[in-house]
Design an enzyme around this catalytic site. Sequence first.
Site, short mmCIF file in Angstrom:
data_model
loop_
_atom_site.label_atom_id
_atom_site.label_comp_id
_atom_site.label_asym_id
_atom_site.label_seq_id
_atom_site.Cartn_x
_atom_site.Cartn_y
_atom_site.Cartn_z
N ASP A 96 0.85 -1.19 0.00
CA ASP A 96 0.00 0.00 0.00
C ASP A 96 0.89 1.24 0.00
O ASP A 96 2.11 1.15 0.13
CB ASP A 96 -0.97 -0.01 1.18
CG ASP A 96 -0.29 0.11 2.53
OD1 ASP A 96 0.92 0.39 2.57
OD2 ASP A 96 -0.96 -0.07 3.54
N SER A 97 0.30 2.38 -0.16
CA SER A 97 1.07 3.60 -0.38
C SER A 97 1.45 4.34 0.89
O SER A 97 2.28 5.22 0.89
CB SER A 97 0.26 4.56 -1.25
OG SER A 97 -0.90 4.99 -0.54
N GLY A 98 0.79 3.98 2.00
CA GLY A 98 0.92 4.76 3.23
C GLY A 98 -0.22 5.73 3.42
O GLY A 98 -0.33 6.36 4.47
N GLY A 99 -1.10 5.86 2.43
CA GLY A 99 -2.18 6.83 2.52
C GLY A 99 -3.19 6.54 3.61
O GLY A 99 -3.75 7.47 4.21
N PHE A 100 -3.43 5.25 3.89
CA PHE A 100 -4.42 4.91 4.91
C PHE A 100 -4.02 5.48 6.27
O PHE A 100 -4.89 5.79 7.10
CB PHE A 100 -4.58 3.40 5.01
CG PHE A 100 -5.54 2.96 6.08
CD1 PHE A 100 -6.91 3.17 5.92
CD2 PHE A 100 -5.10 2.38 7.25
CE1 PHE A 100 -7.81 2.79 6.92
CE2 PHE A 100 -5.97 1.99 8.25
CZ PHE A 100 -7.33 2.20 8.08
N ASP A 150 -2.78 8.31 -2.10
CA ASP A 150 -4.04 9.04 -2.26
C ASP A 150 -4.32 9.82 -0.99
O ASP A 150 -3.77 9.54 0.07
CB ASP A 150 -5.20 8.10 -2.59
CG ASP A 150 -5.35 6.96 -1.59
OD1 ASP A 150 -4.36 6.65 -0.90
OD2 ASP A 150 -6.44 6.38 -1.49
N GLN A 193 -11.51 7.24 -5.37
CA GLN A 193 -12.03 7.91 -4.19
C GLN A 193 -13.33 8.64 -4.55
O GLN A 193 -13.84 8.50 -5.64
CB GLN A 193 -10.98 8.86 -3.61
CG GLN A 193 -9.76 8.18 -3.03
CD GLN A 193 -10.06 7.41 -1.74
OE1 GLN A 193 -11.15 7.50 -1.19
NE2 GLN A 193 -9.08 6.66 -1.26
N GLY A 220 -11.39 4.06 0.27
CA GLY A 220 -12.19 4.96 1.08
C GLY A 220 -13.43 4.37 1.71
O GLY A 220 -14.29 5.12 2.18
N ASP A 270 -8.27 -7.24 0.84
CA ASP A 270 -7.29 -7.37 1.92
C ASP A 270 -7.91 -6.88 3.21
O ASP A 270 -8.82 -6.04 3.21
CB ASP A 270 -6.03 -6.54 1.62
CG ASP A 270 -6.23 -5.07 1.99
OD1 ASP A 270 -5.74 -4.66 3.06
OD2 ASP A 270 -6.90 -4.34 1.23
N CYS A 308 -11.72 -28.92 7.48
CA CYS A 308 -10.52 -28.13 7.16
C CYS A 308 -9.30 -29.03 7.16
O CYS A 308 -9.14 -29.88 8.05
CB CYS A 308 -10.35 -27.00 8.17
SG CYS A 308 -8.91 -25.95 7.86
N CYS A 310 -6.11 -27.90 7.22
CA CYS A 310 -4.91 -27.22 7.70
C CYS A 310 -4.26 -28.03 8.82
O CYS A 310 -4.90 -28.89 9.46
CB CYS A 310 -5.22 -25.81 8.17
SG CYS A 310 -5.96 -25.68 9.82
N CYS A 313 -6.11 -28.06 12.26
CA CYS A 313 -7.31 -28.89 12.36
C CYS A 313 -7.00 -30.37 12.27
O CYS A 313 -7.70 -31.20 12.85
CB CYS A 313 -8.32 -28.49 11.29
SG CYS A 313 -9.08 -26.87 11.58
N HIS A 338 -4.79 -21.54 10.95
CA HIS A 338 -6.15 -21.98 10.57
C HIS A 338 -6.91 -20.86 9.87
O HIS A 338 -7.58 -21.10 8.84
CB HIS A 338 -6.94 -22.45 11.78
CG HIS A 338 -8.40 -22.59 11.47
ND1 HIS A 338 -8.92 -23.64 10.74
CD2 HIS A 338 -9.46 -21.76 11.73
CE1 HIS A 338 -10.22 -23.46 10.57
NE2 HIS A 338 -10.57 -22.33 11.16
#
Length: 392
Positions: A96-100, A150, A193, A220, A270, A308, A310, A313, A338
């Site tokens: 990510d860009s760091g904008g969040f 952004d 946005q 956003g 994500d 499951c 994994c 489990c 899990h």
Amino acid sequence: MAPPPLSFKVEARCSTTKARLSTISLPHNTFQTPIFMHVGTQGTIKGVTTQQLNDLGVPIILGNTYHLGHRPGPDIMGEAGGLHRFMNWDKAILTDSGGFQMVSLLKLAEFTEQGVKFQSPHNGSEMLLTPEHSMAIQNALGSDVLMQLDDVVSVLTEGERMKDAMDRSIRWLDRCQTAHKREHDQNLFGIIQGGLNPTWRKECLDKMIERDCPGYAIGGLSGGEEKADFWKTVSLCTDHLPPNKPRYLMGVGYQVELVVCSALGCDMYDCVFPTRTARFGSALVRTGQLQLKNTQYVTDTQPIDKDCTCMTCKEYTRAYLHCLLQEDTTGVILLTIHNIAFQLRLMSDIREAVREDRFPNFIKEYFVRMFPKKNYPEWAVDALASVNVTLP
């Protein structure tokens, strides 16, 4: 201009909804969408090694430009040969860009047209994050997909501040494209946005599509807005985004959202939720969550999920995990494994249902299992109805 180092092919479409099965090829991996991407903020998914991620079949993870830009920093990262080598990960990475952090660290941020000045939560130092600096850090990281910087404001913001943020995000995309130095092996995505205002969203869509990015994110959202506004904004964006490019819905990771938004036409997601909730003792299952710290699991000799496959489990019981979670970090690690496997299997089931053109039936079966009393969330009912799916 040379073509971007990304290929995207729609392999199948749901004949009822807007869902689609696609193949995306990036410099470090090829995989199918819809896909959920787990978040490794500082070059790691907490408690899990890259070998364990490989064993689980994870095709792509996220890294955070803001945090990695502070520690270890772009110089060390460049000397190490990029984030892939630094963390010993040979599959795809999206940064990510760091904008969040403009929202999540708002008390520490100052906004200007030049960029955003942050105060590091690590050591109190100041960092000016500009579009150019964000690109420089992400170029040093060497991620397969990098995001534009952004101007992120709370989705609940109204009036001119939201319009200004949208316009600035478009200008910053231009600066990011100019500053991006690795078009041959990294893909720069734009971020749509405009808040909850359909007119502003459409304006942003039109202008960013003109910039011809390899892919686009819907940004956003998931910031406290009403779910009715959430799904309508998502659907508006998928209606207007190019059909031949990936659509990435940022910050979404609850299983109901993943099923519904796949029906609305999203490809990538994500969220920190699956791994973060594991650290609080919650295991994800198709009926919701099991809080394994609760005393009801003291003598429960079942696995978390009998279906499951994994390692957790197959080898451990709920009672054993309950015991570990009282004071041993091993329990958190096993739950994280899990929950990662759960998200992978859910997305695989979605893809298979789209491939076989039975996704509407999959949705109905999923909601009946998740909500046996049929107390479906109203927003989900309405969203699915908009793509011709009526829940039983």
